[in-house]
Design a protein around this motif. Structure first.
Motif, PDB file in Angstrom:
ATOM      1  N   ASP A  18     -32.768  15.309   2.578  1.00  0.00           N
ATOM      2  CA  ASP A  18     -33.376  13.984   2.751  1.00  0.00           C
ATOM      3  C   ASP A  18     -34.513  14.035   3.766  1.00  0.00           C
ATOM      4  O   ASP A  18     -35.564  13.424   3.566  1.00  0.00           O
ATOM      5  CB  ASP A  18     -32.334  12.964   3.217  1.00  0.00           C
ATOM      6  CG  ASP A  18     -31.251  12.692   2.185  1.00  0.00           C
ATOM      7  OD1 ASP A  18     -31.424  13.063   1.008  1.00  0.00           O
ATOM      8  OD2 ASP A  18     -30.229  12.105   2.572  1.00  0.00           O
ATOM      9  N   LEU A  19     -34.308  14.772   4.854  1.00  0.00           N
ATOM     10  CA  LEU A  19     -35.322  14.832   5.914  1.00  0.00           C
ATOM     11  C   LEU A  19     -36.588  15.549   5.470  1.00  0.00           C
ATOM     12  O   LEU A  19     -37.661  15.289   6.007  1.00  0.00           O
ATOM     13  CB  LEU A  19     -34.746  15.498   7.164  1.00  0.00           C
ATOM     14  CG  LEU A  19     -33.760  14.654   7.949  1.00  0.00           C
ATOM     15  CD1 LEU A  19     -33.133  15.468   9.066  1.00  0.00           C
ATOM     16  CD2 LEU A  19     -34.422  13.412   8.507  1.00  0.00           C
ATOM     17  N   ARG A  20     -36.483  16.419   4.491  1.00  0.00           N
ATOM     18  CA  ARG A  20     -37.671  17.128   4.002  1.00  0.00           C
ATOM     19  C   ARG A  20     -38.681  16.174   3.369  1.00  0.00           C
ATOM     20  O   ARG A  20     -39.856  16.509   3.247  1.00  0.00           O
ATOM     21  CB  ARG A  20     -37.273  18.222   3.027  1.00  0.00           C
ATOM     22  CG  ARG A  20     -36.593  19.366   3.728  1.00  0.00           C
ATOM     23  CD  ARG A  20     -36.306  20.514   2.803  1.00  0.00           C
ATOM     24  NE  ARG A  20     -35.678  21.582   3.576  1.00  0.00           N
ATOM     25  CZ  ARG A  20     -34.786  22.406   3.092  1.00  0.00           C
ATOM     26  NH1 ARG A  20     -34.431  22.320   1.820  1.00  0.00           N
ATOM     27  NH2 ARG A  20     -34.254  23.338   3.853  1.00  0.00           N
ATOM     28  N   ALA A  21     -38.231  14.992   2.973  1.00  0.00           N
ATOM     29  CA  ALA A  21     -39.136  13.998   2.390  1.00  0.00           C
ATOM     30  C   ALA A  21     -39.965  13.284   3.463  1.00  0.00           C
ATOM     31  O   ALA A  21     -40.933  12.614   3.141  1.00  0.00           O
ATOM     32  CB  ALA A  21     -38.337  12.976   1.580  1.00  0.00           C
ATOM     33  N   PHE A  22     -39.581  13.444   4.727  1.00  0.00           N
ATOM     34  CA  PHE A  22     -40.290  12.813   5.841  1.00  0.00           C
ATOM     35  C   PHE A  22     -41.248  13.816   6.475  1.00  0.00           C
ATOM     36  O   PHE A  22     -40.989  15.018   6.483  1.00  0.00           O
ATOM     37  CB  PHE A  22     -39.301  12.362   6.931  1.00  0.00           C
ATOM     38  CG  PHE A  22     -38.453  11.196   6.525  1.00  0.00           C
ATOM     39  CD1 PHE A  22     -38.849   9.908   6.814  1.00  0.00           C
ATOM     40  CD2 PHE A  22     -37.243  11.388   5.874  1.00  0.00           C
ATOM     41  CE1 PHE A  22     -38.065   8.829   6.455  1.00  0.00           C
ATOM     42  CE2 PHE A  22     -36.446  10.320   5.508  1.00  0.00           C
ATOM     43  CZ  PHE A  22     -36.859   9.038   5.795  1.00  0.00           C
ATOM     44  N   ALA A  23     -42.335  13.297   7.049  1.00  0.00           N
ATOM     45  CA  ALA A  23     -43.244  14.152   7.804  1.00  0.00           C
ATOM     46  C   ALA A  23     -42.486  14.747   8.989  1.00  0.00           C
ATOM     47  O   ALA A  23     -41.643  14.090   9.592  1.00  0.00           O
ATOM     48  CB  ALA A  23     -44.442  13.340   8.294  1.00  0.00           C
ATOM     49  N   ARG A  24     -42.774  15.990   9.294  1.00  0.00           N
ATOM     50  CA  ARG A  24     -42.072  16.681  10.386  1.00  0.00           C
ATOM     51  C   ARG A  24     -42.181  15.906  11.707  1.00  0.00           C
ATOM     52  O   ARG A  24     -41.250  15.892  12.490  1.00  0.00           O
ATOM     53  CB  ARG A  24     -42.631  18.084  10.538  1.00  0.00           C
ATOM     54  CG  ARG A  24     -41.812  18.968  11.417  1.00  0.00           C
ATOM     55  CD  ARG A  24     -42.031  20.419  11.018  1.00  0.00           C
ATOM     56  NE  ARG A  24     -41.303  21.328  11.846  1.00  0.00           N
ATOM     57  CZ  ARG A  24     -40.022  21.633  11.673  1.00  0.00           C
ATOM     58  NH1 ARG A  24     -39.337  21.069  10.722  1.00  0.00           N
ATOM     59  NH2 ARG A  24     -39.432  22.495  12.475  1.00  0.00           N
TER      60      ARG A  24
END
Length: 107
Positions: A18-24
């Motif tokens: 899920d976090l990979r869909a957000f900008a780092r």
């Protein structure tokens, strides 16, 4: 009387996807918001935290809204006896569409 300890936050393995869909650059903000809002009283309803009555993503009991324009959603369950909050999914809601990682759900 000693102060009660806060709840520990744990993350389901799916949250990494899920976090990979957000900008780092947003990962730190997400972690800070989750700690600030769920370490104490994660099972108390507020304006941005509600108990879910209908079947929810991954069987979550609760939803937390936060972030820019309250579009970010965290779905979680609470084990009050063990004082653990399990984050099950993190996504973004835009209109009637909830995106969790690469999956989209219509709400």
């Amino acid at each position: 009387m000693p102060a009660s300890r806060g709840f520990a936050l744990t993350f389901a393995p799916e949250v990494i996807q899920d976090l990979r869909a957000f900008a780092r650059k947003d990962h730190g903000l997400i972690r800070r918001e989750l700690r600030a809002r769920l370490r104490n009283e994660p099972d108390k309803e507020t304006k941005n935290r509600k108990r879910l009555d209908v079947p929810a993503p991954l069987g979550a009991q609760w939803e937390l809204r936060f972030g820019r324009r309250n579009r970010t959603r965290a779905f979680y369950e609470v084990d009050a006896d063990a004082r653990i909050v399990m984050i099950l999914a993190i996504g973004v809601k835009e209109g009637n569409t909830l995106r969790l990682g690469r999956e989209e759900f219509q709400t």
